[in-house]
Write a protein that holds these residues in place. Structure first.
Motif, short mmCIF file in Angstrom:
data_model
loop_
_atom_site.label_atom_id
_atom_site.label_comp_id
_atom_site.label_asym_id
_atom_site.label_seq_id
_atom_site.Cartn_x
_atom_site.Cartn_y
_atom_site.Cartn_z
N LYS A 84 0.32 -0.96 0.35
CA LYS A 84 -0.45 0.12 -0.07
C LYS A 84 1.36 1.17 -0.80
O LYS A 84 0.74 2.00 -0.70
CB LYS A 84 -0.47 -0.20 1.00
CG LYS A 84 -1.76 1.21 1.37
CD LYS A 84 -2.79 1.10 2.02
CE LYS A 84 -4.14 1.82 1.99
NZ LYS A 84 -4.72 1.92 3.52
N ALA A 85 2.35 1.02 1.06
CA ALA A 85 3.09 2.15 0.52
C ALA A 85 3.74 2.79 -0.47
O ALA A 85 3.51 4.10 -0.83
CB ALA A 85 3.66 1.73 1.54
N TYR A 86 3.39 1.28 -1.00
CA TYR A 86 4.55 1.82 -2.07
C TYR A 86 3.11 2.26 -3.50
O TYR A 86 4.21 3.20 -4.30
CB TYR A 86 4.63 0.76 -3.47
CG TYR A 86 4.82 -0.43 -4.52
CD1 TYR A 86 6.38 0.59 -5.04
CD2 TYR A 86 3.95 -0.70 -5.57
CE1 TYR A 86 7.10 -0.21 -6.38
CE2 TYR A 86 4.47 -0.59 -6.47
CZ TYR A 86 5.91 -0.33 -7.20
OH TYR A 86 6.01 -0.42 -8.86
N GLU A 87 2.69 1.99 -4.03
CA GLU A 87 1.79 2.44 -4.34
C GLU A 87 0.68 4.08 -4.22
O GLU A 87 0.66 4.67 -4.88
CB GLU A 87 0.38 1.17 -4.17
CG GLU A 87 0.39 0.14 -4.79
CD GLU A 87 -1.33 -0.32 -4.56
OE1 GLU A 87 -2.01 -0.43 -3.97
OE2 GLU A 87 -1.76 -0.74 -6.27
N SER A 88 1.03 4.52 -2.44
CA SER A 88 0.99 5.71 -2.34
C SER A 88 1.94 6.00 -2.87
O SER A 88 1.61 7.66 -3.49
CB SER A 88 0.22 5.80 -0.75
OG SER A 88 -0.70 5.32 -0.49
N CYS A 89 3.47 6.07 -3.71
CA CYS A 89 4.54 6.19 -2.85
C CYS A 89 4.05 6.69 -5.17
O CYS A 89 4.53 7.90 -5.50
CB CYS A 89 5.87 5.52 -3.04
SG CYS A 89 7.26 6.13 -3.99
N LEU A 90 3.95 5.58 -5.59
CA LEU A 90 2.99 6.03 -6.80
C LEU A 90 2.34 7.22 -7.11
O LEU A 90 2.87 7.93 -8.32
CB LEU A 90 2.79 4.90 -7.80
CG LEU A 90 4.11 3.97 -7.85
CD1 LEU A 90 3.48 2.66 -8.34
CD2 LEU A 90 4.94 3.98 -8.65
N ALA A 91 1.95 7.01 -6.87
CA ALA A 91 1.13 8.42 -6.67
C ALA A 91 0.93 9.39 -6.75
O ALA A 91 0.36 10.23 -7.06
CB ALA A 91 -0.82 7.98 -5.60
N MET A 92 1.47 9.10 -5.14
CA MET A 92 2.63 10.94 -5.12
C MET A 92 3.23 11.42 -6.27
O MET A 92 4.07 12.06 -6.90
CB MET A 92 3.72 10.31 -4.20
CG MET A 92 2.48 10.90 -2.00
SD MET A 92 2.59 12.24 -1.64
CE MET A 92 2.09 12.52 -0.16
N GLN A 93 4.25 10.21 -6.75
CA GLN A 93 5.19 9.99 -8.05
C GLN A 93 4.08 11.38 -9.41
O GLN A 93 4.45 11.96 -9.99
CB GLN A 93 5.69 9.37 -8.72
CG GLN A 93 6.86 8.79 -7.89
CD GLN A 93 7.88 7.28 -8.88
OE1 GLN A 93 6.89 7.18 -9.24
NE2 GLN A 93 8.73 7.79 -8.31
N ASN A 94 2.63 10.55 -9.22
CA ASN A 94 1.88 10.82 -10.54
C ASN A 94 1.27 12.45 -9.78
O ASN A 94 0.72 13.28 -11.02
CB ASN A 94 0.65 9.91 -10.55
CG ASN A 94 0.83 8.89 -11.07
OD1 ASN A 94 1.65 8.35 -12.37
ND2 ASN A 94 0.26 7.43 -11.23
N ASN A 95 1.55 12.83 -8.97
CA ASN A 95 1.09 14.28 -8.23
C ASN A 95 2.01 15.16 -8.19
O ASN A 95 2.27 15.73 -7.51
CB ASN A 95 0.88 13.72 -7.00
CG ASN A 95 -0.40 14.94 -6.81
OD1 ASN A 95 -0.45 15.95 -7.06
ND2 ASN A 95 -0.94 14.83 -5.79
N SER A 96 3.45 14.94 -9.03
CA SER A 96 4.68 15.23 -9.31
C SER A 96 5.67 15.56 -7.69
O SER A 96 6.48 16.17 -7.80
CB SER A 96 4.27 17.19 -9.66
OG SER A 96 3.55 16.59 -10.15
#
Length: 330
Positions: free
Chosen positions: A114-126
């Protein structure tokens, strides 16, 4: 035999520069964290090999894809069936599971996907993140802002469980970070007790909000994951209990065998003693022509155990007598 269960120090610097690095905060064993592309490629290759081995009825060889995925278990003795149950579908083709990377992450670092997926979401959010250093009580995370719009800004905050304190670069503990342009900063977190599992949460509050909570696993002072050590100790205790039970069963069996042996020896001695007192006597009639003379009767105190006929040596056919075996007890 149990060495594969042991966790390894997580104090070394993290070399990766992407979201796979956050997995290391709750990693249980000496396993290099691989990226999604590598894991999915290895899973596809392994599942194809496994499917062919099932169809042919032949055992799988220790291929590169098998070794790659088996490493996620922290064991060199994990079976192909165990690997297939985690990474391959249960269809007739045994194709790669769509969630192969999630299975991989949860194997080496429970609750980290879940932390990994959240990190990817952060990347998509710059907002880009990568753990750059880790010890039992500290970790550093490089945080970068790469806006798609040159006028964009990013406001980040950080919080953690009660035993954790964090700060941005040279800023004070617990203070937020504001990026007014593209750039990077270092988030530094410490905890009071490495033996207590903690977590750290990073929140982007400006623009499109997003949150990432990273579990920080419990470790001893040497950097060994306590979850893995606890499992190891539990398995050792289970094996010790099983061994003690087997020893007790072996002791009971040995006692039973000794008793049977003693009983058999006593019975043999009794039989030998009984037969040692038996005295057989053979009584024969005189020789004569057919019908041959009858065998004598046994004397008083003895019993007949049978008769047999004999021919007189050198005599003509039909010339001889009968004998009786008499048994008496001394």
């Amino acid at each position: 035999m149990l060495g594969w269960l042991m966790a390894v120090p997580l104090a070394s610097a993290i070399a990766q520069s992407d979201c796979s690095t956050v997995i290391a905060l709750s990693k249980l064993s000496q396993t290099t964290v691989e990226d999604r592309k590598s894991v999915e490629a290895a899973s596809a290759a392994f599942c194809d090999e496994y499917s062919k081995s099932v169809q042919s009825g032949k055992a799988m060889s220790a291929s590169a894809s098998y070794k790659f995925l088996a490493a996620s278990y922290g064991s060199s003795s994990v079976s192909a069936e165990q690997v297939a149950s985690r990474y391959c579908s249960m269809s007739a083709s045994f194709s790669r599971r769509e969630d192969a990377y999630r299975q991989y992450v949860e194997t080496i670092a429970p609750d980290a996907y879940k932390a990994y997926e959240s990190c990817l979401a952060m990347q998509n959010n710059s907002v880009n993140m990568a753990v750059s250093a880790l010890t039992p009580k500290t970790f550093q995370m490089v945080v970068g802002f790469a806006p798609k719009d040159e006028n964009a800004k990013a406001t980040l905050g950080v919080s953690g469980s009660p035993g954790v304190s964090c700060k941005w670069g040279g800023a004070g503990i617990g203070m937020g970070k504001v990026f007014t342009a593209a750039g990077t900063d270092t988030l530094m977190c410490v905890r009071d007790d490495s033996r207590t599992a903690e977590f750290v949460t990073v929140v982007k509050t400006s623009g499109v909000g997003s949150t990432m909570t990273v579990p920080w696993g419990a470790m001893d002072e040497s950097g060994y994951a306590l979850d893995a050590l606890g499992k190891l100790q539990a398995q050792v205790q289970e094996l010790q209990a099983e061994l003690a039970q087997q020893r007790q069963q072996a002791s009971t069996l040995a006692a039973s065998l000794a008793a049977v042996k003693a009983e058999g020896s006593q019975a043999t001695a009794a039989v030998n003693a009984r037969f040692g007192k038996i005295a057989p006597t053979v009584l024969c009639s005189g020789d004569g022509w057919f019908p041959r003379p009858a065998a004598p009767t046994c004397p008083s105190g003895s019993a007949s155990s049978g008769e047999f006929t004999h021919s007189a040596p050198g005599g003509k056919a039909g010339f001889g007598g009968n004998c009786r075996v008499c048994i008496s007890t001394n």
